[in-house]
Scaffold this motif. Sequence first.
Motif, PDB file in Angstrom:
ATOM      1  N   THR A 286     -24.708-139.359 -18.935  1.00  0.00           N
ATOM      2  CA  THR A 286     -24.966-140.763 -18.636  1.00  0.00           C
ATOM      3  C   THR A 286     -23.933-141.255 -17.632  1.00  0.00           C
ATOM      4  OG1 THR A 286     -25.897-141.183 -20.816  1.00  0.00           O
ATOM      5  CG2 THR A 286     -25.127-143.096 -19.585  1.00  0.00           C
ATOM      6  N   TYR A 287     -24.414-141.897 -16.574  1.00  0.00           N
ATOM      7  CA  TYR A 287     -23.535-142.452 -15.547  1.00  0.00           C
ATOM      8  C   TYR A 287     -23.423-143.963 -15.766  1.00  0.00           C
ATOM      9  CZ  TYR A 287     -24.254-137.993 -13.170  1.00  0.00           C
ATOM     10  OH  TYR A 287     -24.306-136.652 -12.856  1.00  0.00           O
ATOM     11  N   PRO A 288     -22.202-144.511 -15.766  1.00  0.00           N
ATOM     12  CA  PRO A 288     -22.045-145.937 -16.066  1.00  0.00           C
ATOM     13  C   PRO A 288     -22.512-146.837 -14.926  1.00  0.00           C
ATOM     14  CG  PRO A 288     -19.926-144.984 -15.465  1.00  0.00           C
ATOM     15  CD  PRO A 288     -20.900-143.838 -15.543  1.00  0.00           C
ATOM     16  N   ASP A 295     -21.691-145.648 -10.914  1.00  0.00           N
ATOM     17  CA  ASP A 295     -20.676-144.652 -10.598  1.00  0.00           C
ATOM     18  C   ASP A 295     -21.237-143.261 -10.886  1.00  0.00           C
ATOM     19  OD1 ASP A 295     -18.479-143.092 -10.183  1.00  0.00           O
ATOM     20  OD2 ASP A 295     -17.119-144.239 -11.457  1.00  0.00           O
ATOM     21  N   LEU A 296     -21.618-142.558  -9.824  1.00  0.00           N
ATOM     22  CA  LEU A 296     -22.171-141.219  -9.969  1.00  0.00           C
ATOM     23  C   LEU A 296     -21.103-140.135  -9.850  1.00  0.00           C
ATOM     24  CD1 LEU A 296     -25.522-141.584  -7.990  1.00  0.00           C
ATOM     25  CD2 LEU A 296     -25.212-141.382 -10.461  1.00  0.00           C
ATOM     26  N   THR A 297     -19.851-140.528  -9.883  1.00  0.00           N
ATOM     27  CA  THR A 297     -18.768-139.541  -9.804  1.00  0.00           C
ATOM     28  C   THR A 297     -18.222-139.170 -11.172  1.00  0.00           C
ATOM     29  OG1 THR A 297     -16.944-141.148  -9.630  1.00  0.00           O
ATOM     30  CG2 THR A 297     -18.088-140.539  -7.591  1.00  0.00           C
ATOM     31  N   GLU A 298     -18.498-139.979 -12.195  1.00  0.00           N
ATOM     32  CA  GLU A 298     -17.903-139.752 -13.510  1.00  0.00           C
ATOM     33  C   GLU A 298     -18.924-139.970 -14.615  1.00  0.00           C
ATOM     34  OE1 GLU A 298     -14.116-141.434 -14.371  1.00  0.00           O
ATOM     35  OE2 GLU A 298     -13.494-141.470 -12.273  1.00  0.00           O
ATOM     36  N   GLY A 299     -19.766-138.976 -14.834  1.00  0.00           N
ATOM     37  CA  GLY A 299     -20.722-139.063 -15.917  1.00  0.00           C
ATOM     38  C   GLY A 299     -20.105-138.663 -17.247  1.00  0.00           C
ATOM     39  N   GLY A 308     -20.937-144.377 -23.561  1.00  0.00           N
ATOM     40  CA  GLY A 308     -21.222-145.094 -22.330  1.00  0.00           C
ATOM     41  C   GLY A 308     -20.409-146.367 -22.217  1.00  0.00           C
ATOM     42  N   ASP A 309     -20.148-147.033 -23.339  1.00  0.00           N
ATOM     43  CA  ASP A 309     -19.327-148.249 -23.301  1.00  0.00           C
ATOM     44  C   ASP A 309     -17.928-147.927 -22.816  1.00  0.00           C
ATOM     45  OD1 ASP A 309     -21.405-149.781 -24.160  1.00  0.00           O
ATOM     46  OD2 ASP A 309     -20.797-149.778 -26.278  1.00  0.00           O
ATOM     47  N   GLU A 310     -17.372-146.792 -23.279  1.00  0.00           N
ATOM     48  CA  GLU A 310     -16.033-146.405 -22.829  1.00  0.00           C
ATOM     49  C   GLU A 310     -16.032-146.084 -21.337  1.00  0.00           C
ATOM     50  OE1 GLU A 310     -14.860-143.196 -25.292  1.00  0.00           O
ATOM     51  OE2 GLU A 310     -14.409-144.446 -27.026  1.00  0.00           O
ATOM     52  N   ALA A 311     -17.097-145.450 -20.857  1.00  0.00           N
ATOM     53  CA  ALA A 311     -17.193-145.161 -19.430  1.00  0.00           C
ATOM     54  C   ALA A 311     -17.217-146.448 -18.617  1.00  0.00           C
ATOM     55  CB  ALA A 311     -18.447-144.335 -19.147  1.00  0.00           C
TER      56      ALA A 311
END
Length: 528
Positions: A286-288, A295-299, A308-311
């Motif tokens: 899941t990307y945030p 943000d597609l750099t940190e899934g 996902g909430d933490e991301a």
Amino acid sequence: MSVDSTYRTGTRGTAGALVEEFAAAPDAGVREAYRRLVEAVWDGGTLTGLALPAAPEIVDGLDRADDDRAGLLAVLLGLLAEAEAYVPDSPVRAAVRRGMDRYLDRLDRCGSDEPLAQGLIYLLAHFPEDRDRILTQVSRLELPADDLSRLDRCLRELDPADPDLGRVWPAPSVWRLTDEEKAFDRAWIASLSPEQITVNWRNDTRNVWAYMGAKAYWTVRDGVPAAIPRVPHPADTGATVPPAAEAGPELLRPHAAAFRCPACHDRLDFGADDAGGVRCERCAVTYPVTRGILDLTEGISDAAAGTGDEASANLLRKLAEMPTMGLYYEALMRPEFLRVAGSNWDSAVTPASEDAYISSHVRPVDGPVLDLAAGAGRWTGVIAQAVGSERLVALDMGLPMLSTLRGKLPEVPAVRASALALPFEDASLGAVVCWNALQAFPDDAGTAIAEVGRCLRPGGTFTLMTFVWDTDPVYRHFQAAHSFPGRPAGMLLFEAEQLRTWLAEAGMVVREESGSGTFVFITAERAA
């Protein structure tokens, strides 16, 4: 033009003859005689065997030359000193420094707005051991604050216990940080090793030398630069970055069909409601999406700890770092960068002319329009006016820039992703704009252009502005000597033919090419 090897390894007599040739050249031949002298003693930042015998001859020649030619010789002496600035007991640098009394005497007879003064100030900036003496003399000139702060910075010695890094270009005087931003700087500087601190300090110094040299060289050749229209400093106006509007995947959902996973290239799921991030089922990632920025750099993978909430919380934290960078860039840094990279000291290229080019050349076919390497969004707004904000997606790797963009353009979704692996399907985009950005990833520019060609639909346009190398070796050196966090070795620009080749290899046909100075404006069309 190459210089015969006998000049490069000759005697002081040979050097003196070259200086006399320059001094005696008719006005129409001054530039060619100067180039011949430069190439005999200096080769793109490296000294030749003639540099040592030539240095005292050039110092003597400066005494005898009129102001215009003396300014050129002062720039050359600065280049000689700079070439071995960190070489212990450099004989060439010592030979240049022996002319200090003459430089200060000549400066005492200059006005602050005279071209010779700029050449001498660039030269003097290489001798921190004479700091007090130089600054005392320069104080009589009443230099503009930016010029004075550049000179002051170059004449400082590094204090390893309290290094001041990173905020020197285009001039230390423009950086007026908040307490929070100062704390941010202290934190990253504290993480550096002593060796890294030294490297960063020297890179900062080189950046300031390069700016001073470019300005001096333009001024002694072409006259006083045109003034840049000044905008209020963010610190004076109390300007803040408007908070990016709250938005989730719904802002990107109209363009969902164009996206693909950056890892596996499968389709991305933008969800059926307004909650959560964007998901790749194949990767189980899941990307945030936070405040309209995907943000597609940190899934976050299903198997990894966290949610996902933490991301999203992590992304919010990063958005808070150096929040005014976008304001500094647009107001204070970009106009100066155009001067250096584009040889725009005469302000031949203006924001209005850039706007007009974009508006008249972006011609999308069906599909989303991508603002590639969008930065803080100044030109995203122009593109939105040309094609409609509902068609537009902004992409960049810099979160502070995207945060600023989203604050100004809440209707435009943003994506954090690499230009070298665009997260879009083949033939999915109606048009792409890459404005003043290709030089930010010069080693991979061909890859980025190939990605644009892959993603464009037939008939879609690729509109770009970037910079080419100056044909003059001295000015080219000042362009190249600018280093940035992503490229500490120095700036790397392009040859126009190189750009044309990459575009052709990517399946695009150039429909228009123009530009002033070392700018290049290109519109290409994806072939069927």
